[in-house]
Scaffold this active site. Structure first.
Site, mmCIF file in Angstrom:
data_model
loop_
_atom_site.group_PDB
_atom_site.id
_atom_site.type_symbol
_atom_site.label_atom_id
_atom_site.label_comp_id
_atom_site.label_asym_id
_atom_site.label_seq_id
_atom_site.Cartn_x
_atom_site.Cartn_y
_atom_site.Cartn_z
ATOM 1 N N LYS A 65 -2.438 9.377 19.939
ATOM 2 C CA LYS A 65 -2.662 10.252 18.642
ATOM 3 C C LYS A 65 -4.254 10.162 18.023
ATOM 4 O O LYS A 65 -4.344 10.876 17.058
ATOM 5 C CB LYS A 65 -1.301 8.910 17.187
ATOM 6 C CG LYS A 65 -2.272 9.711 15.698
ATOM 7 C CD LYS A 65 -1.330 9.347 14.895
ATOM 8 C CE LYS A 65 -1.490 9.365 13.893
ATOM 9 N NZ LYS A 65 -0.770 8.820 11.600
ATOM 10 N N ALA A 108 0.767 7.784 0.405
ATOM 11 C CA ALA A 108 1.193 8.847 0.750
ATOM 12 C C ALA A 108 1.722 8.512 1.854
ATOM 13 O O ALA A 108 3.497 8.190 1.885
ATOM 14 C CB ALA A 108 -0.083 10.218 1.876
ATOM 15 N N SER A 131 -6.088 13.228 6.190
ATOM 16 C CA SER A 131 -6.055 11.697 5.177
ATOM 17 C C SER A 131 -7.736 11.717 5.038
ATOM 18 O O SER A 131 -8.552 11.446 4.044
ATOM 19 C CB SER A 131 -5.664 11.069 5.234
ATOM 20 O OG SER A 131 -6.670 9.887 7.129
ATOM 21 N N ASN A 155 -4.155 4.692 11.482
ATOM 22 C CA ASN A 155 -4.405 5.574 12.620
ATOM 23 C C ASN A 155 -5.477 4.671 13.245
ATOM 24 O O ASN A 155 -6.220 3.811 12.748
ATOM 25 C CB ASN A 155 -5.560 6.320 11.760
ATOM 26 C CG ASN A 155 -4.152 7.622 11.252
ATOM 27 O OD1 ASN A 155 -3.436 7.773 11.794
ATOM 28 N ND2 ASN A 155 -4.662 8.588 10.263
ATOM 29 N N GLY A 174 0.805 -0.865 0.213
ATOM 30 C CA GLY A 174 0.334 0.129 0.564
ATOM 31 C C GLY A 174 0.584 1.714 0.062
ATOM 32 O O GLY A 174 1.478 1.915 0.867
ATOM 33 N N ALA A 175 1.445 1.739 -1.325
ATOM 34 C CA ALA A 175 2.752 2.457 -1.964
ATOM 35 C C ALA A 175 1.525 4.177 -1.476
ATOM 36 O O ALA A 175 1.913 4.473 -2.521
ATOM 37 C CB ALA A 175 3.081 2.429 -2.217
#
Length: 339
Positions: free
Chosen positions: A208, A10, A277, A104, A7-8
């Site tokens: 986070k 950002a 995102s 996240n 999963g390339a």
């Protein structure tokens, strides 16, 4: 160490790019226009400090073209995309291979290997039928928190922002400090991304989550940056209520982040104005990462008896927006402003 970044986008693209530039043995998995741009032109990383002056010539392939086994798979997918790729990724792991999950929000494995009465509890929003728990070997999982503002502005080109908090936090699910964590740190840090080995990765994830679990949904709903949400007094007030609910849920499972709501809002108001995102997904008409960011917190609150009315309101509104995107194929790219 043979590394695969599955999963390339950002952040995944950034990781693959800096690891490649530092000489690591790394392959990036990408699809469509992103794959074609990386293959033909290389990866462009724009940023005052963390950028690169020239395109990085990365090794890239499409899903299904990988050449296993891999010692470390860094999963760059969003949390809701993992289930569809889990069985395939597991087949790519070397014996005793590691899978770094740094998405996240809260993870599906939150209550695994945890010294708690809730050990083994399932978060319905993240793994409703237990498929992830059955598919991914729990001993292969490394928990992670990826702090690096990155924006995929076009295929093969990532714009980076440099923040004092830029780092990768990694930890074992049972909070032990192990040699394999040191091995990951040794291979990642030469690329210029600091690595913190944590003895409490769940606390790092909550820290986070206090930001992106609150400000990402609000930013998506208002088409604003985190800083704009924090600067506008009415949305700042709502964000404070939501953060206080997140803190109460975290406390109910024994986690007390070392920051309060006002401190978190002050921090957000100092950040660069890069799009989150979630807002990027809204603009491009992609499914939103709501389950891990906000619905998982609501799930934990239900398990521990903590009310989350403000989070539920934000979740409902963002959920309807997500339905418009998924069911109706709506993208909310802003129109060009004419002066």
């Amino acid at each position: 160490m043979r590394i695969l970044v599955f999963g390339a986008g950002a952040v995944g693209g950034y990781v693959g790019g800096v690891l490649t530039a530092s000489g690591a043995d790394v392959t990036l998995v990408a699809r469509g226009a992103q794959h074609d741009a990386l293959k033909q032109r290389g990866l462009i990383l724009e940023g005052k400090t963390s950028g690169r002056p020239d395109p990085v010539r990365v090794r890239v392939c499409r899903p299904g073209e990988e050449k296993p086994p891999y010692d470390l798979i860094i999963v760059g997918l969003k949390s809701h995309q993992i289930a569809g790729a889990a069985a395939h990724m597991v087949k790519l792991l070397a014996r005793d291979g590691m899978m770094l999950l740094g998405q996240n929000g809260l993870p599906y494995w939150y209550f695994e290997k945890l010294d708690s009465p809730l050990r083994g509890s399932r978060l319905a929003s993240l793994d409703p039928d237990g498929a992830l728990a059955r598919t991914i070997p729990i001993d292969a999982v490394i928990g992670g928190v990826m702090n690096k503002p990155a924006d995929l502005v076009e295929p093969g080109r990532i714009r980076l922002a440099d923040q004092p908090t830029d780092r990768l936090a990694i930890g074992e699910l049972d909070n032990r400090i192990t040699p394999r964590l040191a091995a990951i740190k040794a291979v990642v840090e030469p690329g210029g991304w600091p690595v913190m080995v944590s003895d409490d990765i769940r606390a790092a994830k909550w820290r986070k989550l206090m930001s992106n679990g609150v400000f990402n949904p609000l930013a998506a709903l208002t088409q604003s940056t985190h800083r704009q949400v924090g600067d506008f007094e009415p949305t700042r007030r709502i964000a404070r209520w939501m953060i206080e609910e997140v803190l109460a849920v975290a406390a109910s499972v024994g986690v007390k982040p070392d920051v309060n709501a006002d401190q978190m809002i002050d921090d957000v108001r100092k950040r660069v104005g890069i799009l989150s995102s979630t807002l990027q997904d809204v603009r491009f008409g992609r499914e939103l990462e709501l389950d891990a960011l906000i619905n998982s917190v609501i799930d934990v609150g239900r398990l521990t008896g903590v009310a989350t009315p403000c989070l539920e309101i934000a979740s409902a509104c963002a959920g309807l927006l997500n339905r418009r995107i998924v069911d109706d194929g709506v993208a909310f790219a802003p129109a060009t402003v004419r002066k």
